[in-house]
Design an enzyme around this catalytic site. Structure first.
Site: not given
Length: 472
Positions: A397, A222
């Site tokens: 990181d 959808d």
């Protein structure tokens, strides 16, 4: 007379080999691949010429042409909805995120929520729940589907969607699903599903173009929820195969405007496969409570750049503290290898997680030819122990992470259609870090000593496999 004809045939073959070598020189996307093809075409033209024109084409030219048509036909559709989508653009202020957007050719959007799905049971529980809740349409695309218990369960869910009036658009790769019986797809078609194979060899002009694969795994319901990641459809992906045993994989469920990126990737593939423009919802639906910035990065052999390789190199180059990556196949190109080494040399915690047990022997052997250099540079190579590692995840990181379908090999970088969800969010990155830390606890660290003490035959086999990697 026979000898004369035979001589002419030999001369023609060698001339054709040289001409094909010139084509390889001008079009190959790596110098390693160009050298391998040129030597083969000149030395063994009888075998190499058909192999080159089947396996050596660097671009998916038919799709390139379709994409050009898309810029008129499909783009007009998207332009109608641009004003609705623009308010959800994240407009990242960090240069590294803008670069990812440009590689993706899609915007980074805000107000998304991504949930990690660890291994097969969690993934298919989430996916089946999403299919049960679908109200308007389902877009579904997999590289591999098995006619087994899991494949049957998926089929039953889709049939239930059709019974309640939900449109189903099903796309599968013709090579990945070569073993599937047609009755499986016919049952869906007879119930009203729209089913097409992604045929790279479509049409007479591209009938030998069989080396490209659509490796994407995308489900959208959808335009509101989307799934992407490493899992295909088969009992082995839930760890229920005697051959593979425990299967370690990661998928992602996305809620929010970024789902439209997954939808556009499917939409474009469908246009190539079926030749029709799907009428879908392009209204972005922000996720309730979602605060994550996400960009979907489709990549493939029709791109003007080597999108997947550049995306990974860019992620490595931006890392300042840690860069962790997992892949079942580890034969990265020279650019990625150099980026990994440089990151380790500047003090980044670089970790690569790969399987202990091989799935493809040539790819497994290839890695041994350069692992020693990587370890010397400070890269930590981990081999996963409990079972087969198949996840494709990346941690940069403490601020970004990615989940998708890209393996660290030439096939994913240059021959496969792939897709990655890049999530720029510290909370999500922390979840990925926790997941990977648990995986590292189930790995062993590869040492330089074990690489060096391999017998000579193993070193020769590894080097030969690596030289063949551009054409695998």
């Amino acid at each position: 007379m026979t000898a004369l004809l035979g001589g002419l045939l030999i001369v023609c073959m060698h001339l054709l080999g040289m001409l094909s070598g010139i084509v390889a020189l001008m079009s190959s996307r790596t110098s390693q691949g160009a050298v391998a093809w040129i030597i083969s075409l000149i030395t063994f033209p009888y075998v190499a010429i058909p192999a080159y024109w089947i396996f050596g084409r660097p671009r998916f030219y038919g799709y390139v042409n379709a994409r050009g048509q898309r810029d008129t036909a499909l783009r007009r559709v998207l332009d109608q909805f641009r004003s609705k989508v623009e308010p959800t653009f994240a407009y990242p202020d960090r240069a590294e995120l803008r670069a990812v957007e440009r590689l993706a050719m899609l915007p980074m959007t805000r107000d998304n929520r991504c949930e990690l799905l660890i291994n097969g049971h969690a993934t298919f529980a989430s996916l089946f729940d999403g299919l049960d809740q679908a109200q308007d349409y389902v877009l579904i695309q997999f590289f591999i589907i098995r006619d087994d218990a899991l494949g049957t369960a998926l089929q039953e869910r889709l049939l239930a969607c059709l019974q309640r009036g939900v449109a189903v658009y099903f796309l599968y790769d013709e090579i990945g699903c070569h073993a599937m019986p047609d009755r499986w797809f016919r049952r869906l078609r007879e119930a009203g599903a729209h089913v097409h194979q992604f045929g790279s060899s479509r049409g007479w002009r591209h009938r030998f173009q069989v080396n490209f694969r659509n490796h994407r795994k995308i489900v959208v319901t959808d335009g509101r929820r989307g799934w992407v990641g490493g899992l295909n459809v088969g009992v082995e992906y839930r760890g229920e195969s005697a051959r593979h045993g425990f299967w370690r994989d990661t998928h992602l469920v996305v809620k929010g405007p970024a789902v439209l990126g997954l939808q556009e990737s499917f939409w474009e593939d469908w246009y190539w496969a079926a030749g029709e423009i799907l009428t879908l919802s392009w209204q972005p639906i922000p996720s309730r409570g979602g605060r994550q910035n996400v960009v979907v990065v489709p990549s493939g052999p029709a791109d003007p750049l080597d999108t997947a390789s550049l995306m990974i190199q860019h992620a490595i180059n931006q890392a300042s503290e840690r860069f962790w990556i997992t892949s079942p196949y580890f034969v990265p190109d020279q650019g990625v290898q150099d980026s990994l080494k440089l990151a380790a040399l500047r003090g980044v915690d670089v970790r690569v997680m790969i399987p202990e047990r091989p799935d493809h022997l040539l790819v497994f052997l290839s890695a041994f030819s350069f692992l020693g250099e990587m370890i010397r540079a400070g890269i930590k190579i981990y081999r996963y122990q409990p079972g087969f590692l198949h996840q494709k995840t990346m941690l940069i990181d403490s601020h970004s992470a990615a989940v998708g379908t890209v393996n660290l090999d030439n096939r994913s970088f240059r021959l496969n259609f792939e897709v990655t969800a890049w999530v720029a969010d510290r909370g999500f990155a922390a979840e990925v870090a926790t997941m990977l830390e648990e995986d590292f606890d189930n790995c062993r660290l590869v040492t330089l000593e074990e690489i060096q003490r391999r017998p000579l035959w193993h070193k020769l086999a590894a080097r030969a496999a690596y030289l063949a990697s551009p054409v695998q």
